[in-house]
Design a protein around this motif. Structure first.
Motif, short mmCIF file in Angstrom:
data_model
loop_
_atom_site.label_atom_id
_atom_site.label_comp_id
_atom_site.label_asym_id
_atom_site.label_seq_id
_atom_site.Cartn_x
_atom_site.Cartn_y
_atom_site.Cartn_z
N GLY A 526 0.83 -1.20 0.00
CA GLY A 526 0.00 0.00 0.00
C GLY A 526 0.86 1.25 0.00
N LEU A 527 0.46 2.23 -0.85
CA LEU A 527 1.21 3.48 -0.95
C LEU A 527 0.28 4.66 -0.73
CD1 LEU A 527 3.33 2.84 -4.21
CD2 LEU A 527 4.05 2.52 -1.84
N HIS A 528 0.72 5.57 0.16
CA HIS A 528 -0.03 6.81 0.38
C HIS A 528 0.97 7.90 0.75
CE1 HIS A 528 -3.29 9.48 1.12
NE2 HIS A 528 -3.07 9.58 2.44
N SER A 529 0.67 9.14 0.33
CA SER A 529 1.59 10.24 0.63
C SER A 529 0.85 11.38 1.30
CB SER A 529 2.28 10.72 -0.64
OG SER A 529 1.36 11.32 -1.53
N GLY A 530 1.62 12.20 2.00
CA GLY A 530 1.07 13.34 2.71
C GLY A 530 2.06 13.82 3.76
N ARG A 531 1.58 14.63 4.69
CA ARG A 531 2.44 15.16 5.74
C ARG A 531 2.62 14.10 6.83
NH1 ARG A 531 4.99 19.18 3.52
NH2 ARG A 531 5.71 19.71 5.64
N VAL A 532 3.83 13.91 7.24
CA VAL A 532 4.13 12.99 8.34
C VAL A 532 5.11 13.68 9.29
CG1 VAL A 532 3.78 10.90 6.97
CG2 VAL A 532 6.06 11.91 7.12
N VAL A 533 5.13 13.23 10.52
CA VAL A 533 6.13 13.70 11.49
C VAL A 533 7.19 12.63 11.61
CG1 VAL A 533 6.54 14.38 13.88
CG2 VAL A 533 4.43 15.08 12.73
N VAL A 534 8.45 13.01 11.29
CA VAL A 534 9.55 12.05 11.39
C VAL A 534 10.54 12.55 12.43
CG1 VAL A 534 9.33 11.26 9.01
CG2 VAL A 534 10.82 13.19 9.51
N GLY A 535 11.18 11.62 13.11
CA GLY A 535 12.15 11.99 14.13
C GLY A 535 12.58 10.78 14.92
N HIS A 536 13.48 11.01 15.87
CA HIS A 536 13.98 9.94 16.73
C HIS A 536 13.06 9.89 17.96
CE1 HIS A 536 17.58 9.51 14.30
NE2 HIS A 536 17.59 10.82 14.22
N ILE A 537 12.24 8.88 17.97
CA ILE A 537 11.20 8.79 18.99
C ILE A 537 11.55 7.65 19.95
CG2 ILE A 537 8.76 8.32 19.40
CD1 ILE A 537 8.19 9.57 16.67
N GLY A 538 11.44 7.91 21.23
CA GLY A 538 11.75 6.91 22.25
C GLY A 538 12.40 7.58 23.45
N SER A 539 13.03 6.78 24.29
CA SER A 539 13.73 7.31 25.46
C SER A 539 15.19 7.54 25.12
CB SER A 539 13.62 6.32 26.62
OG SER A 539 14.36 5.14 26.33
N SER A 540 15.95 8.12 26.07
CA SER A 540 17.37 8.34 25.84
C SER A 540 18.13 7.04 25.73
CB SER A 540 17.95 9.19 26.98
OG SER A 540 17.75 8.54 28.22
N ASP A 541 17.56 5.96 26.30
CA ASP A 541 18.23 4.66 26.25
C ASP A 541 17.85 3.86 25.01
OD1 ASP A 541 19.40 5.14 28.73
OD2 ASP A 541 17.63 4.39 29.79
N ARG A 542 16.64 4.04 24.52
CA ARG A 542 16.18 3.23 23.39
C ARG A 542 15.23 4.06 22.55
NH1 ARG A 542 15.12 0.53 19.49
NH2 ARG A 542 14.50 -1.65 19.40
N HIS A 543 15.64 4.33 21.31
CA HIS A 543 14.76 5.11 20.44
C HIS A 543 14.99 4.66 19.00
CE1 HIS A 543 18.59 7.30 20.89
NE2 HIS A 543 18.46 7.52 19.60
N GLU A 544 14.08 5.09 18.12
CA GLU A 544 14.20 4.74 16.71
C GLU A 544 13.75 5.90 15.86
OE1 GLU A 544 9.85 2.51 16.33
OE2 GLU A 544 11.71 1.38 15.98
N TYR A 545 14.27 5.93 14.66
CA TYR A 545 13.90 6.95 13.69
C TYR A 545 12.68 6.43 12.95
CZ TYR A 545 14.42 10.50 10.04
OH TYR A 545 14.22 11.55 9.19
N THR A 546 11.54 7.11 13.11
CA THR A 546 10.28 6.60 12.58
C THR A 546 9.42 7.74 12.09
OG1 THR A 546 8.41 5.14 13.06
CG2 THR A 546 9.08 6.65 14.80
N ALA A 547 8.31 7.36 11.44
CA ALA A 547 7.34 8.34 10.95
C ALA A 547 5.98 8.02 11.56
CB ALA A 547 7.26 8.28 9.43
N ILE A 548 5.27 9.06 11.94
CA ILE A 548 3.93 8.87 12.52
C ILE A 548 2.99 9.88 11.89
CG2 ILE A 548 4.78 7.97 14.73
CD1 ILE A 548 4.44 10.73 15.93
N GLY A 549 1.68 9.57 12.00
CA GLY A 549 0.68 10.48 11.46
C GLY A 549 -0.39 9.74 10.69
N ASP A 550 -1.41 10.47 10.26
CA ASP A 550 -2.54 9.89 9.56
C ASP A 550 -2.12 9.27 8.23
OD1 ASP A 550 -5.54 9.59 9.33
OD2 ASP A 550 -5.10 10.73 7.48
N THR A 551 -1.11 9.84 7.58
CA THR A 551 -0.63 9.29 6.31
C THR A 551 -0.13 7.86 6.50
OG1 THR A 551 -0.03 11.49 5.51
CG2 THR A 551 1.02 9.60 4.43
N VAL A 552 0.56 7.62 7.63
CA VAL A 552 1.08 6.29 7.92
C VAL A 552 -0.07 5.30 8.11
CG1 VAL A 552 2.47 4.92 9.53
CG2 VAL A 552 3.17 7.26 8.94
#
Length: 610
Positions: A526-552
């Protein structure tokens, strides 16, 4: 223990810093570095020398006067220079009328008497007696010093006739009547140092220039240092023919005006013979030529003595200490401030050179500047090498866990857990293996893991090749997005091309599985495009670079819709508008999405629903 731990931690810096110290000390003792320093000194002195006026004749104020035996004189007389006894005698007689402070002869007086030789023009003339008589008379009226010339073949000084030596020795021990005319030649052939005891055979301090200076009644010193070429300009000479003409005419007034009370040096001033290499063009009649008659160099050394203006190199411990101090440019990480400090230091040293020379001080700059620049550059290189090793370590440690784009952010130091996310335009891709749950129930756990690893190993590079970022693996599912962190001109185009490539790669994988008698796989995308929020999300000990939002969320729903739509790849209407009409993409129409309003979708790669 703490000290040992600290030492181990700092060893990576201590070793290069120690090597820098050794390199700095080596440069201070290096003959090659010294020669380059002297080239810099020559350039500075030549600049000052060019500012001085070029004389047209010997001035009345010159304390040192050169009398030259030139090419014109030799062309005029019948005798060779070795038989110029009566001309030398006439010169010595002329000096008796002139009353100079002292006379130095930069010529080798004959070793033989030449009794058997007679002159056609002057029959019966005794060469030896004429010269001997003039010497005996001369030393009664002025101090006379003649040159000792070194014979390299025999490694001894050339001996003059014993009668001449005996007469000259009658002048007492206030000065040496015979003195070395030997200069010190550096590796490039130039004359820079005063030829004192350390450059003379046997450590003899009796140089020609020092003895004519002492014979003039001036204070004796232990002369040393570099010859100063910057305070006195080029020199002219008085032709010996002119001196002999004044004598013949009885023009005592002219002789006194030219020579009285001055130090006089007699020598050859040929244009092409017996020349020595000087840093500056001392001979005014040969402008631009640094190869000059040796008698001019003796005269210039006497100039230095009269004004006590030899250049004194700074004490070696000071020069070495300053050079070692510049090793401090190793300290501290590279920064703009450090670069500015280095430029200021280099400029300061270069500006100080002519200022110090004006006070007759020579600071050899090369080892100091080279150490500073080497310390700065080697620290940059060392940090770059450590950074390269760290990048390799991180690449090896995390290359299999994050996408290349995210890994680049890690290596570039842009990963900050507290940093706010970015709101960007991106195209999100979701893929899933159809019927995986029931499919995996019939397989052993290790077989399931092997199958997934094989599948993801084929799909992940495709995402990366098309500029995408693999966000995560969710069981048998894969989430990726295009447009972050690396910007793309058309994320939808990249995502669609990646989806098509995944379908083609799956066909190749299924061929291999079929040959191994393993069940084939089917996927939905499945493919969809739009505005997303991307960044390093998580705690200082464990985090990941991910995208969140309605587009996802919408992209995930579209992937689920592919099961009933009959196509392997489902594109939202937004994606289609971005990439434009595609001959291999069909409109499916509006379909309901779980938890959302119906959406108009498009399909690629039709599949058999059965």
């Amino acid at each position: 223990m703490a000290f040992i731990a600290t030492l181990r931690q700092q060893w990576g810096h201590l070793l290069p810093a120690t090597l820098l110290v050794l390199a700095s000390a080596f440069m201070q003792f290096s003959d090659a570095v010294e020669l380059l320093d002297h080239q810099i000194l020559d350039a500075l002195q030549r600049y000052r020398f060019r500012q001085l006026p070029l004389p047209q004749s010997v001035g009345d104020e010159d304390p040192v006067v050169v009398v030259g035996i030139d090419n014109e004189f030799l062309d005029e007389v019948d005798e060779p220079l070795a038989l110029s006894h009566h001309y030398l005698a006439e010169f010595f007689n002329a000096m008796r009328q002139a009353q100079p402070a002292s006379v130095g002869v930069d010529l080798v007086l004959p070793a033989k008497r030449f009794d058997a030789i007679t002159s056609v023009r002057k029959p019966g003339q005794d060469y030896h007696r004429v010269l001997l008589a003039s010497l005996m008379a001369a030393i009664q009226d002025y101090p006379l010093i003649v040159a000792k010339v070194w014979e390299p073949r025999t490694q001894t000084f050339y001996n003059i006739n014993l009668d001449y030596a005996a007469v000259l020795a009658q002048q007492g021990d206030a000065f040496a009547s015979q003195a070395s005319a030997l200069f010190h030649y550096e590796s490039d052939g130039r004359i820079r140092h005063y030829p004192g005891a350390r450059f003379q055979p046997g450590g003899d301090e009796a140089t020609l220039s020092a003895q004519v200076h002492a014979a003039a009644g001036l204070q004796r010193q232990k002369w040393d240092g570099l010859i100063n070429y910057q305070n006195h300009g080029a020199m002219m000479y008085v032709p010996i023919r002119q001196v002999l003409d004044w004598l013949e005419k009885g023009d005592t007034e002219a002789l006194k005006k030219q020579f009285e009370g001055r130090i006089v040096l007699l020598g050859t001033t040929f244009d092409d013979e017996d020349l020595l290499e000087s840093p500056v063009p001392l001979a005014a009649w040969m402008p631009g030529r640094t190869a000059v008659p040796g008698v001019l160099l003796h005269a210039h050394v006497v100039r230095n003595m009269l004004n006590d203006e030899f250049l004194r190199p700074v004490p070696f411990p000071f020069s070495l200490g300053l050079s070692l101090l510049t090793v401090l440019f190793w300290l501290g990480a590279s920064s703009r401030i450090k670069s500015v400090l280095l430029l200021v230091f280099v400029a300061g040293v270069l500006v100080s050179l002519p200022m110090l020379l004006a006070h007759q001080i020579w600071l050899p700059p090369l080892a100091i500047l080279a150490t500073a620049v080497l310390a700065y550059l080697s620290r940059n290189g060392w940090d770059a090498w450590l950074g390269f090793l760290e990048r390799r370590r991180l690449t090896g440690a995390f290359g299999g866990y994050v996408s290349p784009a995210v890994l680049k952010e890690i290596l570039d130091g842009q990963v900050e857990t507290g940093k706010l996310g970015q709101n960007v335009h991106a195209c999100v891709l979701f893929s899933d293996i159809r019927g995986f749950t029931s499919f995996s129930e019939n397989l052993k756990a290790e077989e399931v893991v092997r199958m997934l690893n094989e599948y993801f190993a084929r799909m992940t590079p495709i995402v990366h090749e098309h500029g995408g970022t693999v966000d995560k693996f969710i069981g048998d599912g894969l989430m990726a997005f295009f447009g972050a962190p690396n910007r793309l001109e058309c994320p939808e185009r990249n995502a669609f091309d990646a989806a098509k490539a995944m379908i083609r790669e799956l066909e190749l994988l299924n061929d291999e599985r079929a040959k191994r008698l393993e069940p084939t796989l089917a996927i939905g995308v499945g493919l969809h495009s739009g505005r997303v929020v991307v960044g390093h999300i998580g705690s200082s000990d464990r985090h990941e670079y991910t995208a969140i939002g309605d587009t996802v969320n919408t992209a995930a729903r579209l992937e689920s819709a592919s099961k009933d739509a009959g196509y392997a790849v489902i594109l939202s209407d937004v994606v289609m508008q971005r990439i434009g009409p595609q001959p291999d993409v069909s409109a499916v129409g509006e379909v309901p999405l779980k938890g959302r309003s119906p959406m108009h979708i498009h399909g690629y790669a039709k599949v058999n629903k059965s």
